[in-house]
Design an enzyme around this catalytic site. Structure first.
Site, short mmCIF file in Angstrom:
data_model
loop_
_atom_site.label_atom_id
_atom_site.label_comp_id
_atom_site.label_asym_id
_atom_site.label_seq_id
_atom_site.Cartn_x
_atom_site.Cartn_y
_atom_site.Cartn_z
N HIS A 1 -4.60 11.67 10.07
CA HIS A 1 -3.16 11.05 10.91
C HIS A 1 -3.21 9.56 11.06
O HIS A 1 -3.36 9.11 12.54
CB HIS A 1 -2.97 11.84 12.12
CG HIS A 1 -1.82 11.83 12.54
ND1 HIS A 1 -0.82 12.72 12.95
CD2 HIS A 1 -0.51 10.69 12.26
CE1 HIS A 1 0.51 12.37 13.10
NE2 HIS A 1 0.56 11.29 12.85
N ARG B 1 13.88 4.75 8.27
CA ARG B 1 13.18 3.52 8.06
C ARG B 1 12.04 3.52 7.16
O ARG B 1 11.80 2.56 6.27
CB ARG B 1 12.71 2.91 9.43
CG ARG B 1 13.76 2.56 10.35
CD ARG B 1 13.36 2.53 11.68
NE ARG B 1 13.13 4.01 12.29
CZ ARG B 1 13.80 4.46 13.26
NH1 ARG B 1 14.67 4.00 13.85
NH2 ARG B 1 13.14 5.92 13.75
N ILE B 2 11.02 4.40 7.12
CA ILE B 2 9.82 4.47 6.50
C ILE B 2 9.99 4.67 4.80
O ILE B 2 9.37 4.13 4.04
CB ILE B 2 8.70 5.24 7.11
CG1 ILE B 2 8.44 4.84 8.45
CG2 ILE B 2 7.36 5.32 6.25
CD1 ILE B 2 7.52 5.86 9.43
N THR C 1 2.90 12.09 4.76
CA THR C 1 2.48 11.20 5.98
C THR C 1 3.53 11.56 7.27
O THR C 1 3.53 10.72 8.02
CB THR C 1 2.52 9.70 5.72
OG1 THR C 1 3.73 9.43 4.90
CG2 THR C 1 1.29 9.42 4.70
N GLU D 1 -3.69 19.62 14.48
CA GLU D 1 -4.56 18.47 14.28
C GLU D 1 -5.29 18.36 15.51
O GLU D 1 -4.70 18.81 16.58
CB GLU D 1 -3.39 17.14 14.08
CG GLU D 1 -2.80 17.19 12.95
CD GLU D 1 -1.89 15.91 12.85
OE1 GLU D 1 -1.88 15.13 13.68
OE2 GLU D 1 -1.49 15.70 11.74
N MET E 1 15.29 9.27 3.84
CA MET E 1 15.36 7.93 3.55
C MET E 1 15.71 7.36 4.68
O MET E 1 16.82 6.83 4.56
CB MET E 1 16.32 7.65 2.15
CG MET E 1 16.32 6.30 1.65
SD MET E 1 14.88 5.53 1.21
CE MET E 1 14.98 5.76 -0.60
N ARG F 1 4.83 14.77 8.95
CA ARG F 1 4.28 15.71 9.98
C ARG F 1 3.82 17.02 9.07
O ARG F 1 4.68 17.67 8.31
CB ARG F 1 5.23 16.06 11.15
CG ARG F 1 5.51 15.18 12.18
CD ARG F 1 4.36 14.90 12.89
NE ARG F 1 4.49 13.93 14.19
CZ ARG F 1 4.36 12.55 14.14
NH1 ARG F 1 4.21 12.17 12.89
NH2 ARG F 1 4.67 11.73 15.07
P1 NAP Z 1 13.87 7.63 10.61
O1 NAP Z 1 14.28 6.23 10.37
O2 NAP Z 1 14.55 8.46 11.61
O3 NAP Z 1 14.10 8.51 9.24
C1 NAP Z 1 14.04 9.84 9.12
C2 NAP Z 1 14.83 10.29 8.03
O4 NAP Z 1 14.82 11.65 7.55
C3 NAP Z 1 16.25 10.03 8.20
O5 NAP Z 1 16.91 9.11 6.92
C4 NAP Z 1 17.03 11.05 8.20
O6 NAP Z 1 18.55 11.19 8.12
C5 NAP Z 1 16.15 12.03 7.42
N1 NAP Z 1 16.34 13.31 7.80
C6 NAP Z 1 16.27 14.04 9.15
N2 NAP Z 1 16.53 15.31 9.15
C7 NAP Z 1 16.36 15.47 7.80
C8 NAP Z 1 16.47 16.99 6.93
N3 NAP Z 1 16.85 18.04 7.66
N4 NAP Z 1 16.87 16.77 5.69
C9 NAP Z 1 16.94 15.75 5.17
N5 NAP Z 1 16.71 14.57 5.81
C10 NAP Z 1 16.49 14.46 7.05
O7 NAP Z 1 12.22 7.89 10.88
P2 NAP Z 1 11.05 6.95 10.54
O8 NAP Z 1 10.85 5.83 11.39
O9 NAP Z 1 11.20 6.73 8.86
O10 NAP Z 1 10.09 8.11 10.55
C11 NAP Z 1 10.08 9.32 9.67
C12 NAP Z 1 8.89 10.19 10.39
O11 NAP Z 1 7.59 9.77 10.06
C13 NAP Z 1 8.71 10.46 11.83
O12 NAP Z 1 9.68 11.28 12.34
C14 NAP Z 1 7.35 10.80 12.20
O13 NAP Z 1 7.42 12.17 12.31
C15 NAP Z 1 6.68 10.42 10.91
N6 NAP Z 1 5.59 9.26 11.03
C16 NAP Z 1 4.30 9.56 10.71
C17 NAP Z 1 3.30 8.56 10.98
C18 NAP Z 1 1.95 8.61 10.56
O14 NAP Z 1 1.02 8.17 11.19
N7 NAP Z 1 1.57 9.73 9.75
C19 NAP Z 1 3.72 7.14 11.46
C20 NAP Z 1 5.00 6.98 11.62
C21 NAP Z 1 6.12 8.10 11.51
P3 NAP Z 1 19.57 10.81 8.60
O15 NAP Z 1 19.78 9.26 8.11
O16 NAP Z 1 20.82 11.42 8.07
O17 NAP Z 1 19.53 10.76 10.16
#
Ligand code: NAP
Length: 320
Positions: free
Chosen positions: A286, A157-158, A236, A267, A155, A238
């Site tokens: 992707h 940003r996305i 979506t 990929e 939970m 990784r």
């Molecule tokens: P973010 O704001 O850093 O959110 C990641 C969340 O995952 C955080 O709430 C974090 O918890 C949680 N987390 C981290 N490790 C964990 C674990 N071991 N178990 C459970 N929860 C865990 O990142 P975001 O901006 O939302 O992006 C998330 C991911 O989406 C990116 O890292 C990227 O790989 C992927 N993405 C993919 C695309 C695409 O084109 N398909 C585009 C954008 C992003 P905490 O709050 O405790 O830190």
């Protein structure tokens, strides 16, 4: 003397011009093909800054070839393509592009959820291949989205942006995360659940964590076996977060209903990958953040971070 920068893919001219105003720029000129490793190894040797995409593996071996590198600016929020520990050890700053792609990626995630649940790709193929001869009650029937339970793993940003969309569909939202998010629970009315409970109760499971040593194969045979036979997995984040072999068997055996995947362990995904043979898998190359506006914003932010670091100022988004 101007600092030297290498850009690993052809990016829009206006972004290149911004970097050129400050730095001497060399750039890989292909849009569709990634820079070959041997070219990157040569180019990294004398540059102060590297502007790269998630397709480039910036590992220790490559970093050891860099003599003057100050900054690696990744045009992505995820940075699992970079050996962060090795960069830190060498004193190389790493930056990423969080925030600017949040809403666009949440849009795509929800679109993938909807198209998987309502079998949109399969239905288009059904029509175009001339199989639509009549209308029957259970023809191409899918799963309801409105009022269903959505489980979000990660939970951040996305994840939050996805929850806001799901609220509009009157979905019941569960989430699991490394840390609990009381403010988000309050604001969005989402409920925290341990991962096993989330897997057991959700109609849709969306993965939104980064790819790290802890999340590698987070969803494997055991986790998939906890899901309902009518439930749908959406990834979506990784590819490596889900064990693809276990997912294939769960989908084939009907232990889960369908999957929507924007990301794969390798990929581009090889065309003979077993997951591509299944009718109940919607696959995308992707494209989570791929809107014109967002890709421009990501490139702008990556350029800004790069320039700030080159000028020994604090970049907006620091990984290390
Ligand atoms: P973010 O704001 O850093 O959110 C990641 C969340 O995952 C955080 O709430 C974090 O918890 C949680 N987390 C981290 N490790 C964990 C674990 N071991 N178990 C459970 N929860 C865990 O990142 P975001 O901006 O939302 O992006 C998330 C991911 O989406 C990116 O890292 C990227 O790989 C992927 N993405 C993919 C695309 C695409 O084109 N398909 C585009 C954008 C992003 P905490 O709050 O405790 O830190």
């Amino acid at each position: 003397m101007k600092a030297k920068v290498y850009i690993t893919r052809k990016i829009p001219d206006e972004i290149v011009s911004k970097i050129e105003a400050v730095c001497e720029v060399r750039m890989w000129q292909e849009e569709e093909k990634p820079v070959p490793r041997e070219v990157l190894e040569k180019e990294i040797a004398d540059v102060d800054g590297l502007f790269c995409l998630l397709t480039e593996s910036i590992d220790k071996e490559l970093l050891d070839k860099a003599k003057d590198l100050k900054v690696i600016s990744n045009m992505a929020v995820g940075y699992n393509n970079i050996d962060i520990a090795a960069a830190k050890e060498k004193g190389v700053r790493v930056t990423n592009t969080p925030g600017v792609l949040t809403e666009t990626t949440a849009d795509l995630t929800f679109a993938l959820l909807m198209s998987t649940a309502r079998r949109l790709v399969e239905s288009t193929e059904y029509l175009k291949s001339g199989r639509w001869e009549t209308w029957s009650p259970m023809q191409l029937a899918g799963q309801d989205i409105y009022g269903a339970t959505l489980g979000i793993i990660g939970m951040g940003r996305i994840g939050e942006a996805l929850a806001r969309r799901a609220k509009g569909f009157n979905m019941n939202i569960l989430y699991s995360n490394r840390s609990r998010k009381p403010v988000v629970e309050e604001e969005l009315g989402v409920q925290y659940a341990e991962m096993d409970r989330l897997l057991q109760e959700s109609d849709f499971v969306c993965i939104m964590t980064p790819y790290t040593a802890e999340t590698k194969n987070l969803i494997g045979e055991r986790e998939l076996s906890l899901m309902k036979s009518t439930s749908i997995l959406i990834n979506t984040a990784r590819g490596g977060i889900v064990n693809e072999n276990a997912l294939y068997h769960a989908l084939r055996s009907g232990s889960i209903w369908a999957a929507g995947l924007d990301v794969f362990e390798q990929e581009p995904v090889p065309l003979d990958h077993p997951l591509l043979t299944l009718p109940n898998v919607v696959t995308l190359p992707h494209i989570g953040s791929a809107s014109i506006k967002t890709r421009m914003r990501m490139a702008e932010l990556a350029a800004e971070n790069l320039i700030l670091a080159i000028r020994n100022q604090t970049p907006k988004n620091i990984v290390v």
